[in-house]
Enzyme design. Sequence first.
Site, mmCIF file in Angstrom:
data_model
loop_
_atom_site.group_PDB
_atom_site.id
_atom_site.type_symbol
_atom_site.label_atom_id
_atom_site.label_comp_id
_atom_site.label_asym_id
_atom_site.label_seq_id
_atom_site.Cartn_x
_atom_site.Cartn_y
_atom_site.Cartn_z
ATOM 1 N N GLY A 148 -49.681 86.876 -60.747
ATOM 2 C CA GLY A 148 -49.019 86.562 -59.469
ATOM 3 C C GLY A 148 -48.864 85.060 -59.390
ATOM 4 O O GLY A 148 -47.868 84.489 -59.845
ATOM 5 N N ARG A 285 -42.870 85.440 -16.427
ATOM 6 C CA ARG A 285 -44.145 86.073 -16.081
ATOM 7 C C ARG A 285 -44.896 85.218 -15.050
ATOM 8 O O ARG A 285 -45.040 83.994 -15.242
ATOM 9 C CB ARG A 285 -44.985 86.205 -17.359
ATOM 10 C CG ARG A 285 -46.403 86.620 -17.157
ATOM 11 C CD ARG A 285 -46.504 88.099 -16.868
ATOM 12 N NE ARG A 285 -47.897 88.511 -16.752
ATOM 13 C CZ ARG A 285 -48.255 89.718 -16.359
ATOM 14 N NH1 ARG A 285 -47.344 90.629 -16.055
ATOM 15 N NH2 ARG A 285 -49.529 90.031 -16.285
ATOM 16 N N GLU A 380 -43.229 84.155 -53.034
ATOM 17 C CA GLU A 380 -42.568 82.967 -53.628
ATOM 18 C C GLU A 380 -43.507 81.778 -53.737
ATOM 19 O O GLU A 380 -43.127 80.633 -53.485
ATOM 20 C CB GLU A 380 -41.260 82.636 -52.908
ATOM 21 C CG GLU A 380 -40.203 83.591 -53.394
ATOM 22 C CD GLU A 380 -38.774 83.199 -53.170
ATOM 23 O OE1 GLU A 380 -38.451 82.003 -53.231
ATOM 24 O OE2 GLU A 380 -37.972 84.127 -52.978
ATOM 25 N N GLU A 384 -51.303 78.106 -51.229
ATOM 26 C CA GLU A 384 -52.181 77.381 -52.164
ATOM 27 C C GLU A 384 -51.392 76.914 -53.398
ATOM 28 O O GLU A 384 -51.620 75.804 -53.898
ATOM 29 C CB GLU A 384 -53.361 78.277 -52.575
ATOM 30 C CG GLU A 384 -54.346 78.589 -51.446
ATOM 31 C CD GLU A 384 -53.845 79.619 -50.431
ATOM 32 O OE1 GLU A 384 -52.829 80.290 -50.697
ATOM 33 O OE2 GLU A 384 -54.480 79.756 -49.367
HETATM 34 N N1 CAA Z 1 -39.439 72.735 -63.169
HETATM 35 C C1 CAA Z 1 -39.417 72.765 -64.525
HETATM 36 N N2 CAA Z 1 -40.522 73.032 -65.251
HETATM 37 C C2 CAA Z 1 -41.666 73.276 -64.582
HETATM 38 C C3 CAA Z 1 -41.751 73.265 -63.186
HETATM 39 C C4 CAA Z 1 -40.566 72.967 -62.464
HETATM 40 N N3 CAA Z 1 -40.548 72.943 -61.130
HETATM 41 N N4 CAA Z 1 -43.013 73.552 -62.821
HETATM 42 C C5 CAA Z 1 -43.705 73.733 -63.952
HETATM 43 N N5 CAA Z 1 -42.889 73.565 -65.019
HETATM 44 C C6 CAA Z 1 -43.202 73.657 -66.431
HETATM 45 C C7 CAA Z 1 -44.222 72.578 -66.836
HETATM 46 O O1 CAA Z 1 -43.561 71.387 -67.179
HETATM 47 C C8 CAA Z 1 -44.877 73.231 -68.046
HETATM 48 O O2 CAA Z 1 -44.021 73.144 -69.162
HETATM 49 P P1 CAA Z 1 -44.439 72.331 -70.510
HETATM 50 O O3 CAA Z 1 -45.833 72.758 -70.847
HETATM 51 O O4 CAA Z 1 -43.418 72.762 -71.487
HETATM 52 O O5 CAA Z 1 -44.355 70.901 -70.131
HETATM 53 C C9 CAA Z 1 -44.886 74.704 -67.658
HETATM 54 O O6 CAA Z 1 -43.890 74.880 -66.667
HETATM 55 C C10 CAA Z 1 -46.216 75.177 -67.115
HETATM 56 O O7 CAA Z 1 -46.510 74.399 -66.001
HETATM 57 P P2 CAA Z 1 -47.994 74.176 -65.518
HETATM 58 O O8 CAA Z 1 -48.833 73.695 -66.667
HETATM 59 O O9 CAA Z 1 -47.941 73.348 -64.289
HETATM 60 O O10 CAA Z 1 -48.438 75.687 -65.189
HETATM 61 P P3 CAA Z 1 -49.665 76.212 -64.348
HETATM 62 O O11 CAA Z 1 -49.979 77.544 -64.886
HETATM 63 O O12 CAA Z 1 -50.767 75.204 -64.275
HETATM 64 O O13 CAA Z 1 -49.111 76.316 -62.830
HETATM 65 C C11 CAA Z 1 -47.663 77.182 -61.096
HETATM 66 C C12 CAA Z 1 -47.814 76.652 -62.504
HETATM 67 C C13 CAA Z 1 -47.029 76.088 -60.237
HETATM 68 C C14 CAA Z 1 -48.968 77.613 -60.425
HETATM 69 C C15 CAA Z 1 -46.707 78.360 -61.294
HETATM 70 O O14 CAA Z 1 -47.327 79.337 -62.118
HETATM 71 C C16 CAA Z 1 -46.248 79.008 -60.017
HETATM 72 O O15 CAA Z 1 -45.330 78.513 -59.375
HETATM 73 N N6 CAA Z 1 -46.845 80.162 -59.635
HETATM 74 C C17 CAA Z 1 -46.384 80.942 -58.502
HETATM 75 C C18 CAA Z 1 -45.352 81.950 -58.924
HETATM 76 C C19 CAA Z 1 -44.458 82.356 -57.807
HETATM 77 O O16 CAA Z 1 -43.996 81.554 -57.020
HETATM 78 N N7 CAA Z 1 -44.145 83.649 -57.770
HETATM 79 C C20 CAA Z 1 -43.214 84.149 -56.804
HETATM 80 C C21 CAA Z 1 -42.631 85.417 -57.282
HETATM 81 S S1 CAA Z 1 -40.941 85.637 -56.763
HETATM 82 C C22 CAA Z 1 -41.010 86.264 -55.190
HETATM 83 O O17 CAA Z 1 -42.025 86.278 -54.554
HETATM 84 C C23 CAA Z 1 -39.704 86.711 -54.665
HETATM 85 C C24 CAA Z 1 -39.825 87.538 -53.438
HETATM 86 O O18 CAA Z 1 -40.052 88.714 -53.526
HETATM 87 C C25 CAA Z 1 -39.606 86.983 -52.143
#
Ligand code: CAA
Length: 397
Positions: A148, A285, A380, A384
């Site tokens: 997630g 009210r 999304e 946190e």
């Molecule tokens: N743009 C481009 N690249 C990005 C980026 C961005 N905004 N953010 C991270 N990256 C890249 C990093 O540069 C890294 O790449 P490299 O290793 O090649 O340099 C890679 O992604 C991994 O990044 P992190 O090391 O920062 O990864 P992490 O595991 O420490 O953390 C996180 C990343 C921000 C927690 C991410 O996993 C995240 O956003 N998680 C939440 C997921 C989410 O939002 N899910 C929603 C589902 S969709 C939904 O909910 C739709 C709905 O139904 C309404």
Amino acid sequence: MHNKYKTQKATNTKQYIMNFEYTEEQEMIRQAARDYAQRELIKDVSERDEKAIFPTEHVKALGELGFLGMMADPEYGGGGMDTVSYVLAMEEISKIDASVSVIMSVNNSLVNWGIEMYGNDFQKDKFLRPLTDGRKIGAFLLSEPEAGSDATHQHTTAEDKGDYYLLNGTKNWITSANSASTYIVIAQTHPELKHRGINAFIVDKDTPGISLGPHEDKMGMRSSDTHSVMFTDVKVSKENRIGEDGFGFKFAMKVLEGGRIGIASQALGIASGALELATKYAKERKAFGTEIINHQAIAFKLSDMAVKVENARNLCLKAAWLKDQHKPMAVASAMAKQYAADIAMEVTTEAVQIHGGYGYVREYHVERLMREAKLTQIYEGTSEVQKIVISRALAKD
Ligand code: CAA
């Protein structure tokens, strides 16, 4: 493009000023969304919520009104509108029914925008057109039972079989899973490369091997359809992969930057809807011989709520403006999403409190807004996760 927040050079001084006015077109779009929400969506919102009925007719109508392809290029049937207009429309629709606005948000800012920004001409021609006018709607399949917030750990696999990929795995909590026809699926192709081996695919929901789990019985946003989606040896043509091999995780992160503006605006709308209802109620009210708005305990609550709503709106509009200017927006959209979601929870809770016992029953709508607000802190990217994005940017500066 309308850039209401464009920094303009003042003619009579050498200073730069900010323009906080909406353009005529932005105001028209806001009013059209408000009219539809206040006249049509309101009619059966409680029944849809109670019985978890998918808003089929409203989705169709919003497609016809242009709200499902707002920012997409007119070349692909979109409205060519700016993101500021999108925020205004999302706020108005979300005041009345966030189940409808989440369908709108996923379609506009995850699926349409993802395909338009990163898809090739063939993909835009084939998949984008029907998504911009509501003939089809889209879903974004990133979350998994064990991935997630920790989205890099994708267990769904996309095995490279030469001229096609074979998808296996399970996606969880997928908005519009049943009603959507077009899926964007994130899956791992090269596990040894970790997140750099992930790909994104455009997949037709009717492809053999795709099946759905039961409709999730949610606390709020009950009429949007949420399911898990299972992939068993699903063949996906190579031409459906978005971008280069291994681009999928970056794609998901970039698309979520824009998507979070949609959900932030949704949270804003839930909060401002609750503020409107609570203010109206407080003016009508009576208690202790006067309208309750005349009691400082209530007046100050409303004042605090109004400040929070205004702050959230400004954060949403700033993030939208940055997106329209093609400037970096990751931190701004994370700030907007985190703040708007958190204050939506606070503002809706206070709106229920102001309504007293009436706030706790379905007829007065505020309890539904409170249930809807909770989800904006979760999907999304949880609040946190937004703090991870913001604090990492601070650490880099
Ligand atoms: N743009 C481009 N690249 C990005 C980026 C961005 N905004 N953010 C991270 N990256 C890249 C990093 O540069 C890294 O790449 P490299 O290793 O090649 O340099 C890679 O992604 C991994 O990044 P992190 O090391 O920062 O990864 P992490 O595991 O420490 O953390 C996180 C990343 C921000 C927690 C991410 O996993 C995240 O956003 N998680 C939440 C997921 C989410 O939002 N899910 C929603 C589902 S969709 C939904 O909910 C739709 C709905 O139904 C309404």
